[in-house]
Motif scaffolding. Structure first.
Motif, PDB file in Angstrom:
ATOM      1  N   ALA A 125       0.802  -1.220   0.000  1.00  0.00           N
ATOM      2  CA  ALA A 125       0.000   0.000   0.000  1.00  0.00           C
ATOM      3  C   ALA A 125       0.836   1.271   0.000  1.00  0.00           C
ATOM      4  CB  ALA A 125      -0.938  -0.005   1.209  1.00  0.00           C
ATOM      5  N   THR A 126       2.154   1.143   0.139  1.00  0.00           N
ATOM      6  CA  THR A 126       3.070   2.296   0.113  1.00  0.00           C
ATOM      7  C   THR A 126       4.340   1.848  -0.592  1.00  0.00           C
ATOM      8  OG1 THR A 126       3.838   1.644   2.334  1.00  0.00           O
ATOM      9  CG2 THR A 126       2.181   3.378   2.235  1.00  0.00           C
ATOM     10  N   CYS A 127       4.301   1.736  -1.915  1.00  0.00           N
ATOM     11  CA  CYS A 127       5.364   0.987  -2.601  1.00  0.00           C
ATOM     12  C   CYS A 127       6.709   1.696  -2.633  1.00  0.00           C
ATOM     13  CB  CYS A 127       4.926   0.596  -4.004  1.00  0.00           C
ATOM     14  SG  CYS A 127       4.659   1.957  -5.162  1.00  0.00           S
ATOM     15  N   GLY A 128       6.761   3.030  -2.492  1.00  0.00           N
ATOM     16  CA  GLY A 128       8.050   3.707  -2.431  1.00  0.00           C
ATOM     17  C   GLY A 128       8.929   3.375  -3.616  1.00  0.00           C
ATOM     18  N   LEU A 147      -0.585  -6.177  -5.929  1.00  0.00           N
ATOM     19  CA  LEU A 147      -1.103  -4.847  -6.228  1.00  0.00           C
ATOM     20  C   LEU A 147      -0.281  -3.857  -5.415  1.00  0.00           C
ATOM     21  CD1 LEU A 147      -4.823  -3.781  -6.356  1.00  0.00           C
ATOM     22  CD2 LEU A 147      -3.187  -2.417  -5.069  1.00  0.00           C
ATOM     23  N   ALA A 148       0.248  -2.835  -6.067  1.00  0.00           N
ATOM     24  CA  ALA A 148       1.079  -1.849  -5.378  1.00  0.00           C
ATOM     25  C   ALA A 148       0.592  -0.454  -5.714  1.00  0.00           C
ATOM     26  CB  ALA A 148       2.546  -2.009  -5.770  1.00  0.00           C
ATOM     27  N   ALA A 157       7.127   5.147 -10.732  1.00  0.00           N
ATOM     28  CA  ALA A 157       8.145   4.979 -11.781  1.00  0.00           C
ATOM     29  C   ALA A 157       9.321   4.160 -11.267  1.00  0.00           C
ATOM     30  CB  ALA A 157       8.620   6.346 -12.264  1.00  0.00           C
ATOM     31  N   SER A 158       9.753   4.433 -10.048  1.00  0.00           N
ATOM     32  CA  SER A 158      10.879   3.702  -9.472  1.00  0.00           C
ATOM     33  C   SER A 158      10.529   2.233  -9.260  1.00  0.00           C
ATOM     34  CB  SER A 158      11.282   4.353  -8.146  1.00  0.00           C
ATOM     35  OG  SER A 158      12.358   3.672  -7.553  1.00  0.00           O
ATOM     36  N   THR A 159       9.320   1.981  -8.760  1.00  0.00           N
ATOM     37  CA  THR A 159       8.885   0.600  -8.534  1.00  0.00           C
ATOM     38  C   THR A 159       8.772  -0.149  -9.857  1.00  0.00           C
ATOM     39  OG1 THR A 159       7.706   1.189  -6.507  1.00  0.00           O
ATOM     40  CG2 THR A 159       7.028  -0.833  -7.618  1.00  0.00           C
ATOM     41  N   ASN A 196       4.638   0.652   4.654  1.00  0.00           N
ATOM     42  CA  ASN A 196       5.924   1.154   5.142  1.00  0.00           C
ATOM     43  C   ASN A 196       5.823   2.672   5.079  1.00  0.00           C
ATOM     44  OD1 ASN A 196       8.535   1.335   6.001  1.00  0.00           O
ATOM     45  ND2 ASN A 196       9.465   0.565   4.116  1.00  0.00           N
ATOM     46  N   PHE A 197       5.483   3.281   6.213  1.00  0.00           N
ATOM     47  CA  PHE A 197       5.118   4.689   6.233  1.00  0.00           C
ATOM     48  C   PHE A 197       6.351   5.594   6.191  1.00  0.00           C
ATOM     49  CE2 PHE A 197       1.398   2.642   8.339  1.00  0.00           C
ATOM     50  CZ  PHE A 197       0.467   2.972   7.382  1.00  0.00           C
TER      51      PHE A 197
END
Length: 284
Positions: A125-128, A147-148, A157-159, A196-197
């Protein structure tokens, strides 16, 4: 000055001349340094140190949190020189060992790895930058689905780049706030939901999650989890972000009914109060 790698040989060149070289022998237990030499005309000028640093860097010796092992036979090796780089004399060898560090994220992943079935469905839920998403893709396997989502286009874009580099195909990405999670997944459909907040590493640190969207996202995640599923949340606090979100989530976690959930707040007793805090919710 330039370091060139030719298979298992590293060459340090200066003004197109090779002035130092180091050969290695990779193996399952680590990296054996078979030779390190500097041209006599260039000795005692720091070139051997420079080359050794580059060899260690290129073979995983400085990756934060990652285990590594480098060693060489001590015979005729200048122990004092290698000691400056963390090598310790053990029997007939000089050994540089870096154990893998346990982080809050790795701890959470170790729990999730034992709970997510192959072929399952998991949500980041927080793919970073995609590290957790990659972990989930690998864990569910080709028959599973991940699902991200993330609110920042740079994170998506980074993921995507990370997953495409790893040749994963079992994922979908959405640029949206995690509070809208219930719009993206059906009730009781997920084996795991991971949060991962904090802020996006490498991006503007003034942009970070807060309780206004985080609590609704967590509530949505509980509805999306299957019975037996697990929610993982790593909480952060510090000078920039304060601890408002962390305290709000902890209050929310402690309010969950025992009849429906088992909640773990995994406090590392000898870490700083501002260290990342892994939390887990197991749905009954």
């Amino acid at each position: 000055m330039n370091v060139i790698r030719q298979e298992n040989c590293f060459l340090l060149q200066k003004e197109s001349h090779t002035i130092a070289r180091c050969t290695i022998q990779p193996g399952p237990g680590g990296i054996l340094l078979t030779a390190l030499s500097v041209d006599p005309c260039w000795q005692r000028r720091g070139y051997g140190s420079y080359l050794l640093k580059e060899v260690l860097r290129s073979t995983g010796g400085f990756v934060p949190g990652q285990a590594s092992l480098h060693w060489l036979y001590a015979t005729n090796a200048p122990a004092a020189f290698f000691a400056r780089f963390g090598f310790v004399l053990k029997g007939d060898r000089l050994v540089r060992r870096r154990p893998e560090e346990l982080t809050a994220v790795k701890f959470a992943q170790s729990i999730l790895a034992g709970r997510i079935p192959a072929g399952g469905f998991a949500i980041d839920a927080t793919c970073g930058n995609g590290h957790d998403t990659e972990f989930l893709c690998r864990t569910v396997g080709p028959a599973g689905q991940v699902l991200a989502l993330d609110i920042q286009p740079a994170a998506i874009a980074s993921t995507r780049a990370r997953l495409e580099q790893g040749r994963f195909e079992n994922f979908s990405l959405h640029c949206t706030d995690h509070s809208r999670l219930a719009e993206l997944a059906a009730p009781e459909s997920a084996d795991a939901v991971l949060f991962n907040f904090g802020w996006l590493p490498g991006a503007d640190h003034s942009v970070y999650s807060g309780p206004g969207s985080t609590i609704p996202a967590l509530e949505a995640a509980l509805g999306i989890l299957k019975p037996g599923g697990v929610l993982s949340a790593v909480l952060y606090s510090g000078r920039v972000i304060g601890d408002t979100e962390k305290q709000a989530v902890l209050t929310w976690l402690r309010s969950l009914p025992l009849a429906d959930y088992t909640v773990l707040v995994c406090d590392f007793a000898n870490w700083a109060d501002t260290a990342p805090l892994p939390c887990l919710v197991f749905k009954k």
